[in-house]
Design an enzyme around this catalytic site. Structure first.
Site, short mmCIF file in Angstrom:
data_model
loop_
_atom_site.label_atom_id
_atom_site.label_comp_id
_atom_site.label_asym_id
_atom_site.label_seq_id
_atom_site.Cartn_x
_atom_site.Cartn_y
_atom_site.Cartn_z
N GLU A 148 -9.19 4.35 -0.55
CA GLU A 148 -9.27 4.82 0.65
C GLU A 148 -8.17 5.68 1.35
O GLU A 148 -8.45 6.34 2.51
CB GLU A 148 -9.68 3.68 1.73
CG GLU A 148 -8.38 2.65 1.59
CD GLU A 148 -8.46 1.24 2.22
OE1 GLU A 148 -7.55 0.68 3.00
OE2 GLU A 148 -9.54 0.76 2.11
N HIS A 151 -8.37 -8.47 0.92
CA HIS A 151 -7.58 -7.29 1.17
C HIS A 151 -6.39 -7.48 2.16
O HIS A 151 -6.32 -8.60 2.89
CB HIS A 151 -8.50 -6.33 1.77
CG HIS A 151 -9.49 -5.48 0.75
ND1 HIS A 151 -9.56 -4.18 0.84
CD2 HIS A 151 -10.47 -6.02 0.06
CE1 HIS A 151 -10.43 -3.77 -0.24
NE2 HIS A 151 -10.86 -5.06 -0.82
N GLU A 152 -5.58 -6.65 1.92
CA GLU A 152 -4.05 -6.87 2.44
C GLU A 152 -3.54 -8.21 2.47
O GLU A 152 -2.85 -8.75 3.08
CB GLU A 152 -4.31 -6.62 3.99
CG GLU A 152 -4.46 -5.24 4.58
CD GLU A 152 -6.16 -4.90 4.52
OE1 GLU A 152 -6.40 -3.82 4.12
OE2 GLU A 152 -6.68 -6.10 4.76
N HIS A 174 -14.95 -10.49 6.94
CA HIS A 174 -14.07 -11.13 7.93
C HIS A 174 -12.64 -10.36 8.14
O HIS A 174 -11.69 -10.64 7.21
CB HIS A 174 -13.74 -12.58 7.44
CG HIS A 174 -14.97 -13.48 7.51
ND1 HIS A 174 -15.23 -14.66 7.00
CD2 HIS A 174 -16.25 -13.23 8.12
CE1 HIS A 174 -16.06 -15.23 7.16
NE2 HIS A 174 -16.96 -14.35 7.89
N GLU A 175 -12.56 -9.59 8.96
CA GLU A 175 -11.35 -8.86 9.26
C GLU A 175 -10.69 -9.76 10.16
O GLU A 175 -10.97 -9.86 11.27
CB GLU A 175 -11.41 -7.36 9.97
CG GLU A 175 -10.16 -7.02 10.41
CD GLU A 175 -9.03 -6.87 9.33
OE1 GLU A 175 -8.14 -7.42 9.40
OE2 GLU A 175 -9.26 -6.17 7.90
N GLU A 185 0.82 -1.17 0.05
CA GLU A 185 -0.05 -0.01 0.01
C GLU A 185 0.85 1.45 -0.05
O GLU A 185 0.77 1.98 0.99
CB GLU A 185 -0.87 0.06 1.06
CG GLU A 185 -2.10 -1.17 1.08
CD GLU A 185 -3.05 -1.44 2.23
OE1 GLU A 185 -2.82 -0.73 3.38
OE2 GLU A 185 -4.14 -1.61 1.84
N GLU A 218 -7.32 -6.55 -2.98
CA GLU A 218 -6.87 -5.08 -2.86
C GLU A 218 -5.49 -5.05 -3.26
O GLU A 218 -5.06 -4.86 -4.27
CB GLU A 218 -7.12 -4.69 -1.49
CG GLU A 218 -6.77 -3.21 -1.24
CD GLU A 218 -6.64 -2.69 0.18
OE1 GLU A 218 -7.14 -1.65 0.34
OE2 GLU A 218 -6.46 -3.36 0.95
#
Length: 702
Positions: free
Chosen positions: A503, A478-479, A409-410, A172, A497
């Site tokens: 964001e 993501h990540e 789901h984080e 990122e 992502e």
């Protein structure tokens, strides 16, 4: 597919270790040369016509505690093959993909009595090269540990490079544009961890002074760490740097096994780099028999309002909570929790009204009070909602409106916890009508010492995609590690992502206007990105003047529309709040209309870091959509419409930057006009600084 194998006698090859093999691509655009050095080192080089792409570059793999495959080798066999086939992706940018290449398979043998072997398989396409290392079944090589690779990409000159730091745990970053000799990550603040100051990530985009475009990445990343590149800033040589495991080694393997493909996409046209399907062609076809449940879609979500400080993920402001012992009903609500039943219904109503298929809800489950930065093992259980989130009622309500809810789901980086609970979490999803999930991996990884891009986590991502496919669940990660074309194998893996998304404009210095003109040449080479376009309220102070002072999205509103075409994904978020769209329904019409699945794609104009114009044909329809974007420089473009069907008149609805538009000074002014066009028409596009144009072409009504 046709394959014609030609075996060369070992006695012939043994007579000269430097004996070269030359392979030419199907249309003779590229030539590959392989040989051994006098020291028995494997060497390869690549040329495009008369231009040198790669100078002689070493190959090889170092093993831990055993002799490596890097020198002292002999060639004992050379096989060749060719293929020409066409296949249809489950979804994608085009309806059909041609897979045409010539192949060279070189079998190398170590000296000594054990006669252990490694093969190097080259596939040469007209648009580039793929190669990988393979270890066949052998009695003297069963379990082994890869310490590092000797893979090199030796460039002939000091090319312009578009790069981000070789961080093992995050991609990122905003892209840097420098000469290779100027690569230096030290001035850049690391997000988590990174390698040496001259290590960069792939995909790496390069441009030579004589107009050659070179993209270096990898394909089919399975059971192996991601490859970074160490830059020799004096000699312009790139060396593979594998992300280490917690033990310091790169990969634990058992023969038969092979590495991912190392890929080099080459052209003298930037547009052809973006059109390449080389990476997809190097991935395995899907093993799924039934793919009817996989649905490309657009979605809104309880998400952006948290980023712009209008709501919170956490239900309470109390911290230091334990998952199993906390009475969540007894917590004092903070009054800002976004994922409450009434608010989610508002999003469902908006989606139903405008024909948007899905609604993502973040912050619905307990644990957000104490989730980030503590390297904590058990944060979320993925099945327990907050007291103000009624799972059953929202399921009933969404079904009644014809809308699908999307799960979130984080993991907070605690992947061991997620793996323990994943079966229960997926059962919970299916029981409550969810068939798509967004996963997140923010923070340092547990097991501690492992990296986001190392072998352990690569296996987790692939295992998760496979596990969810068996449950008929689509996933957006993501990540995660940057994609390598595995969406061909796992078509339920709709997007990732794995880069600096939209964001970042809400809570950092933001993405510079050139960012979206670089991403298609870098991150998107490996697969779709969930970039979350569609922000209409460019100036963010209006949502929270105190906390968003000076913050804005670094594009015009018209460019946000164009991103739905230029930033390919079968899963596109309609990222802004419903009230932002309700104020500009005329511009919102393009978002409603634009598809997410395509029959054809034409890259019309492109230059990395400067501009990009793409036209796409809707799946199963005679409708085309065009997106044109620019960096901080305003531009005029002439676009030929010869991609349109001949003998048909179309109504073009043009969503353009308005008079005086500028990404910084006047970003939200736009204009919409209609005109009739045919395949013989030309359009003049005027792109503001940081701006863009979006166009829909539909057959005109008589």
């Amino acid at each position: 597919m046709t394959r014609a194998a030609l075996a060369f006698a070992a006695a012939l090859l043994a007579s000269g270790p430097a004996l070269a093999q030359t392979l030419r691509s199907p249309s003779n655009k590229l030539a590959l040369n392989f040989r051994l050095s006098p020291e028995g080192e494997p060497l390869y080089q690549l040329s495009f016509g008369q231009k040198q792409v790669l100078k002689p570059s070493r190959l090889g793999v170092l093993l831990q505690g055993q002799p490596g495959f890097d020198k002292g080798l002999t060639v004992i066999k050379v096989d060749s093959a060719q293929a020409d086939e066409t296949w249809a992706p489950v979804w994608g940018e085009v309806k059909q993909i041609r897979n045409r290449y010539k192949e060279l398979l070189v079998t190398l043998q170590q000296p000594g009595t054990e006669k252990r072997q490694m093969q190097v398989r080259f596939r040469l396409f007209d648009d580039g090269l793929g190669f990988r290392y393979e270890w066949p079944q052998h009695p003297n090589l069963q379990y082994f540990v890869v310490q590092q690779e000797r893979t090199e990409f030796n460039l002939p000159a000091n090319h312009k490079a578009f790069w981000i730091p070789g961080d093992y745990d995050s991609n990122e970053y905003a892209y840097q544009t420098t000469r290779l000799s100027e690569v230096n990550t030290l001035p850049i603040t690391p997000i988590q961890l990174k390698a040496a100051p001259t290590t960069v990530q792939t995909p790496l985009m390069l441009k030579s002074d004589d107009g050659l475009y070179v993209n270096i990445h990898e394909a089919a990343l399975v059971n192996y760490p991601a490859m970074m590149l160490n830059v020799d800033t004096k000699n312009y040589a790139l060396g593979a740097q594998l992300v280490p495991t917690a033990t310091g080694a790169a990969a634990y393997l058992q023969a038969p096994e092979h590495t991912p493909w190392r890929t080099v996409v080459v052209s003298n046209k930037a547009t052809e780099v973006l059109a390449s399907k080389l990476i997809l062609n190097l991935n395995e076809p899907t093993k799924l028999q039934d793919v009817s449940w996989i649905k490309p879609q657009k979605f809104v979500g309880v998400w952006w309002e948290m980023h712009v400080n209008k709501a919170s993920w956490n239900y309470s402001d109390t911290g230091n909570l334990k998952l199993a012992s906390t009475d969540w009903n007894a917590l004092k609500p903070n009054g800002r929790h976004g994922a409450n039943t009434a608010n989610v219904k508002r999003y469902i109503d908006f989606a139903a009204k405008h024909g948007i298929e899905g609604v993502l809800v973040e912050g619905w489950n307990v644990g957000w009070e104490d989730w980030h930065g503590n390297w904590k093992e058990e944060v979320f259980d993925f099945v327990t909602p907050y007291p103000d989130f009624d799972v059953q009622e929202l399921q009933r309500y969404a079904v009644g409106k014809g809308v699908k809810l999307i799960m979130h789901h984080e993991t907070s980086g605690s992947v061991t916890n997620y793996e323990r609970r994943q079966d229960e979490a997926l059962r919970f999803m299916k029981d409550h009508g969810y068939d798509a999930v967004k996963t997140g991996y923010v923070g340092r990884i547990i097991p501690r010492g492992e990296h986001h891009d190392g072998q352990w986590m690569v296996n987790h991502y692939n295992r998760t995609a496979e596990h969810m496919a068996k449950r008929q669940i689509m996933v957006d990660m993501h990540e995660s590690v940057r994609p390598t074309g595995l969406h061909r194998t796992y078509p339920n893996w709709l997007a990732s992502e794995a880069a600096r998304g939209n964001e970042f404009n809400a809570w950092s210095e933001g993405n510079p206007p050139e960012h979206e003109t670089i991403l298609p040449f870098t991150r998107l080479m490996g697969g779709p990105m969930d970039y979350t376009p569609g922000v209409f309220q460019i100036k963010l102070e209006s949502w929270n003047p105190e906390r968003n002072k000076g913050r804005q999205v670094h594009t015009t509103l018209a460019k946000q529309l164009a991103l739905y075409v230029t930033m390919y994904s079968p899963l596109q978020m309609v990222a802004d709040l419903p009230e932002a769209y309700e104020q500009r329904l005329d511009a919102f019409q393009f978002i409603k209309d634009v598809p997410v699945d395509w029959d054809d794609t034409r890259v019309l104009l492109a230059e990395p870091g400067d501009y990009l114009t793409i036209a796409r044909k809707a799946k199963g329809k005679d409708e085309w959509y065009l997106g044109a974007i620019t960096d901080e420089q305003a531009r005029n473009q002439q676009v030929k419409l010869d991609f349109l069907s001949p003998n048909t008149t179309y109504e073009a609805t043009i969503y353009a930057d308005g008079k005086g538009a500028d990404w910084e000074k006047n970003p939200m002014v736009y204009q919409i006009r209609k005109q009739r066009v045919t395949s013989k028409s030309n359009l003049k596009l005027q792109l503001a600084a940081g701006g863009g144009t979006a166009i829909s072409f539909k057959p005109a009504q008589r």
